[in-house]
Design a protein around this motif. Sequence first.
Motif, short mmCIF file in Angstrom:
data_model
loop_
_atom_site.label_atom_id
_atom_site.label_comp_id
_atom_site.label_asym_id
_atom_site.label_seq_id
_atom_site.Cartn_x
_atom_site.Cartn_y
_atom_site.Cartn_z
N SER A 131 0.60 -1.33 0.04
CA SER A 131 0.02 -0.20 -0.20
C SER A 131 0.96 1.18 0.15
CB SER A 131 -1.29 -0.27 1.33
OG SER A 131 0.22 0.06 2.13
N THR A 132 2.23 1.23 0.35
CA THR A 132 2.61 2.43 0.19
C THR A 132 3.40 2.81 -1.19
OG1 THR A 132 4.82 1.08 0.40
CG2 THR A 132 4.03 1.44 2.62
N SER A 133 4.00 3.48 -0.98
CA SER A 133 4.83 4.45 -2.35
C SER A 133 6.14 3.80 -2.44
CB SER A 133 5.41 5.18 -2.97
OG SER A 133 5.77 5.87 -1.87
N PHE A 134 6.41 2.61 -1.63
CA PHE A 134 7.88 2.43 -1.57
C PHE A 134 7.78 0.48 -2.77
CE2 PHE A 134 8.02 3.91 2.42
CZ PHE A 134 9.00 5.12 1.96
N LEU A 135 6.58 -0.15 -2.11
CA LEU A 135 7.04 -1.32 -3.29
C LEU A 135 5.02 -1.32 -3.31
CD1 LEU A 135 8.72 -3.68 -3.86
CD2 LEU A 135 8.17 -5.09 -2.59
N PRO A 136 4.65 -1.00 -4.53
CA PRO A 136 3.49 -1.05 -4.78
C PRO A 136 2.84 -1.98 -5.54
CG PRO A 136 3.80 0.90 -5.98
CD PRO A 136 5.02 -0.05 -5.03
N LEU A 137 2.28 -3.15 -5.75
CA LEU A 137 2.24 -4.76 -6.58
C LEU A 137 2.55 -3.70 -8.02
CD1 LEU A 137 -1.69 -5.80 -6.07
CD2 LEU A 137 0.82 -6.48 -5.93
N SER A 138 2.25 -2.71 -8.68
CA SER A 138 2.96 -2.87 -10.23
C SER A 138 4.31 -2.45 -10.47
CB SER A 138 2.64 -1.22 -10.44
OG SER A 138 3.40 -0.08 -9.78
N VAL A 139 5.27 -2.54 -9.19
CA VAL A 139 6.85 -2.83 -9.23
C VAL A 139 7.33 -4.27 -8.84
CG1 VAL A 139 8.67 -2.14 -7.61
CG2 VAL A 139 6.93 -0.26 -7.71
N LEU A 140 5.82 -4.92 -7.88
CA LEU A 140 6.59 -6.58 -8.10
C LEU A 140 6.08 -7.27 -9.57
CD1 LEU A 140 4.56 -6.90 -4.63
CD2 LEU A 140 7.44 -7.39 -5.04
#
Length: 79
Positions: free
Chosen positions: A33-42
């Motif tokens: 839910s943070t901007s550090f590791l959103p689903l789009s990054v994973l």
Amino acid sequence: MMLSRAGFEFAGRHDFSVEHHWTIRELTGHIRSTSFLPLSVLAEHAAEFSPELGPNTADGRLTDPVSFAYELPRRPGSA
């Protein structure tokens, strides 16, 4: 700074720490839910993320030491 312009003075700083215990589900939900590791990054690795944490847990929980601090202002002459 703003409080000193309003006539307050520094009365002390207080630091304290607590342990926060996360389940894997809570932690992955928070991270996603943070901007550090959103689903789009994973991307295609999202399904692998949660199980990878399992071996690093104690009783299925991760412990995170959390530190807090506050600075206490007071009006000059107050006891």
